[in-house]
Write a protein that holds these residues in place. Structure first.
Motif, PDB file in Angstrom:
ATOM      1  N   UNK A   1       0.834  -1.207   0.000  1.00  0.00           N
ATOM      2  CA  UNK A   1       0.000   0.000   0.000  1.00  0.00           C
ATOM      3  C   UNK A   1       0.867   1.254   0.000  1.00  0.00           C
ATOM      4  N   UNK A   2       0.424   2.303  -0.686  1.00  0.00           N
ATOM      5  CA  UNK A   2       1.190   3.539  -0.776  1.00  0.00           C
ATOM      6  C   UNK A   2       0.699   4.500   0.306  1.00  0.00           C
ATOM      7  N   UNK A   3       1.590   5.045   1.153  1.00  0.00           N
ATOM      8  CA  UNK A   3       1.145   5.775   2.354  1.00  0.00           C
ATOM      9  C   UNK A   3       0.868   7.257   2.163  1.00  0.00           C
ATOM     10  N   UNK A   4       0.832   7.758   0.930  1.00  0.00           N
ATOM     11  CA  UNK A   4       0.588   9.187   0.743  1.00  0.00           C
ATOM     12  C   UNK A   4      -0.779   9.607   1.281  1.00  0.00           C
ATOM     13  N   UNK A   5      -1.832   8.878   0.916  1.00  0.00           N
ATOM     14  CA  UNK A   5      -3.171   9.280   1.345  1.00  0.00           C
ATOM     15  C   UNK A   5      -3.355   9.240   2.858  1.00  0.00           C
ATOM     16  N   UNK A   6      -2.898   8.182   3.559  1.00  0.00           N
ATOM     17  CA  UNK A   6      -3.007   8.224   5.023  1.00  0.00           C
ATOM     18  C   UNK A   6      -2.249   9.397   5.637  1.00  0.00           C
ATOM     19  N   UNK A   7      -1.073   9.709   5.081  1.00  0.00           N
ATOM     20  CA  UNK A   7      -0.300  10.843   5.612  1.00  0.00           C
ATOM     21  C   UNK A   7      -1.031  12.150   5.351  1.00  0.00           C
ATOM     22  N   UNK A   8      -1.581  12.307   4.155  1.00  0.00           N
ATOM     23  CA  UNK A   8      -2.310  13.538   3.837  1.00  0.00           C
ATOM     24  C   UNK A   8      -3.549  13.678   4.718  1.00  0.00           C
ATOM     25  N   UNK A   9      -4.268  12.592   4.927  1.00  0.00           N
ATOM     26  CA  UNK A   9      -5.446  12.650   5.775  1.00  0.00           C
ATOM     27  C   UNK A   9      -5.109  13.076   7.191  1.00  0.00           C
ATOM     28  N   UNK A  10      -4.013  12.564   7.727  1.00  0.00           N
ATOM     29  CA  UNK A  10      -3.575  12.948   9.067  1.00  0.00           C
ATOM     30  C   UNK A  10      -3.235  14.435   9.108  1.00  0.00           C
ATOM     31  N   UNK A  11      -2.471  14.898   8.106  1.00  0.00           N
ATOM     32  CA  UNK A  11      -2.088  16.308   8.059  1.00  0.00           C
ATOM     33  C   UNK A  11      -3.310  17.205   7.995  1.00  0.00           C
ATOM     34  N   UNK A  12      -4.264  16.888   7.113  1.00  0.00           N
ATOM     35  CA  UNK A  12      -5.430  17.748   6.941  1.00  0.00           C
ATOM     36  C   UNK A  12      -6.303  17.785   8.189  1.00  0.00           C
ATOM     37  N   UNK A  13      -6.426  16.643   8.851  1.00  0.00           N
ATOM     38  CA  UNK A  13      -7.257  16.630  10.062  1.00  0.00           C
ATOM     39  C   UNK A  13      -6.675  17.545  11.126  1.00  0.00           C
ATOM     40  N   UNK A  14      -5.370  17.447  11.354  1.00  0.00           N
ATOM     41  CA  UNK A  14      -4.729  18.296  12.364  1.00  0.00           C
ATOM     42  C   UNK A  14      -4.749  19.755  11.914  1.00  0.00           C
ATOM     43  N   UNK A  15      -4.406  20.002  10.667  1.00  0.00           N
ATOM     44  CA  UNK A  15      -4.324  21.361  10.152  1.00  0.00           C
ATOM     45  C   UNK A  15      -5.677  22.060  10.237  1.00  0.00           C
ATOM     46  N   UNK A  16      -6.743  21.352   9.889  1.00  0.00           N
ATOM     47  CA  UNK A  16      -8.080  21.932   9.927  1.00  0.00           C
ATOM     48  C   UNK A  16      -8.567  22.125  11.361  1.00  0.00           C
ATOM     49  N   UNK A  17      -8.395  21.107  12.193  1.00  0.00           N
ATOM     50  CA  UNK A  17      -8.934  21.165  13.547  1.00  0.00           C
ATOM     51  C   UNK A  17      -8.269  22.233  14.399  1.00  0.00           C
ATOM     52  N   UNK A  18      -6.991  22.496  14.171  1.00  0.00           N
ATOM     53  CA  UNK A  18      -6.254  23.435  15.024  1.00  0.00           C
ATOM     54  C   UNK A  18      -6.188  24.849  14.449  1.00  0.00           C
TER      55      UNK A  18
END
Length: 306
Positions: free
Chosen positions: A230-247
């Motif tokens: 599996x390629x980990x770009x999407x999980x990494x992007x999802x993590x970044x966006x969740x933190x970036x948006x929430x904070x």
């Protein structure tokens, strides 16, 4: 910091406010003022008036650059690339004595997203050859005995060990994504649990963005059939966006609190970028923005992206 939380060249930005802003990250006053000097020389900020201490403003060129870069950072990986099978290919030859121009060619090719397939054959996905053609003219036109060609190519065996993906260190890139996920997974849990107050939000959000922004520049964004699974770009992007948006709102509130003693109009100008569902970043609206207490309560609920 300036690109993430300011979006107007009309804002008067006192130098003492920037010093206070960077103090949140453990940056000394002397280092903060040196950074201001460097940004002035690069034309990204300019002094307004002749008062002391100096007042700065972002230049229109800086605003345009910041918006473009934020769009690039936050939209990267939002959608699979449209794939046509086309590659821009560069082949060059430099005389044995031409160590400096050979190094210059490799440096400029790397900066344009090319990867070395063979010793003097470099590739990048896509069809846009204009920038690399101009760059090679600039570097090699005056070098005696040098030759180069820019071509458009398709590979008969695109996938597999002899295909174009072999030019990239995909294992190393996957490891970098996985390291990003490991580094910030605990922070995401804390965000979801509402455990991040505004003071921590500003530093944490900036750290996540600073760590993420290297990926759009080093990831060639290859189609799925050329990537290991599996390629980990999407999980990494999802993590970044969740933190970036929430904070976002908490970080903005903390920044306003820090700089307002030195910049009374700060609340009228400070904003923050957030990602839309299409992946393109937009400044958060100032009008109607709800007031936030500087606690962790709002951070537990990610902001609606719009």
């Amino acid at each position: 910091m300036l690109g993430e939380y300011l979006d107007s060249s009309d804002a008067d930005l006192p130098s003492v406010a920037v010093v206070a802003m960077l103090g949140e990250f453990g940056i000394s006053e002397s280092s903060a003022r040196a950074a201001l000097s460097r940004l002035t020389k690069r034309g990204l900020i300019a002094v307004r008036g002749s008062g002391r201490p100096p007042v700065y403003h972002l230049t229109p060129q800086a605003i345009a650059r910041h918006r473009s870069r934020m769009d690039h950072f936050l939209s990267f990986g939002a959608h699979p690339p449209r794939w046509t099978g086309d590659w821009v290919t560069v082949s060059f030859s430099v005389p044995q004595s031409g160590h400096a121009p050979r190094h210059a060619v490799r440096k400029v090719l790397g900066s344009l997203g090319f990867a070395r397939l063979y010793d003097s054959v470099w590739i990048r996905p896509g069809t846009d050859s204009g920038p690399v053609t101009q760059a090679l003219h600039d570097v090699l036109d005056g070098v005696d005995g040098s030759r180069w060609s820019v071509m458009h190519a398709r590979f008969d065996e695109e996938a597999g060990p002899h295909g174009p993906a072999a030019a990239y260190d995909l294992a190393g890139l996957a490891s970098a994504y996985e390291g990003f996920i490991a580094r910030y997974s605990d922070l995401r849990v804390a965000v979801r649990n509402g455990e991040i107050d505004a003071t921590r939000a500003l530093v944490a959000r900036t750290s996540v963005m600073d760590s993420w922004r290297k990926f759009p520049d080093i990831d060639p964004n290859l189609p799925e059939h050329l990537l290991p699974a599996p390629w980990p770009c999407q999980p990494a992007r999802g993590l970044m966006l969740e933190i970036h948006s929430a904070l976002g709102s908490l970080a903005e509130a903390r920044l306003i609190e820090v700089v307002t003693p030195y910049w009374p109009d700060a609340a009228s100008w400070i904003t923050h970028f957030q990602a839309s569902e299409s992946g393109v970043s937009v400044p958060a609206a100032r009008a109607g923005r709800r007031k936030l207490s500087l606690t962790g309560t709002p951070a537990g609920q990610p902001e609606r992206v719009s």
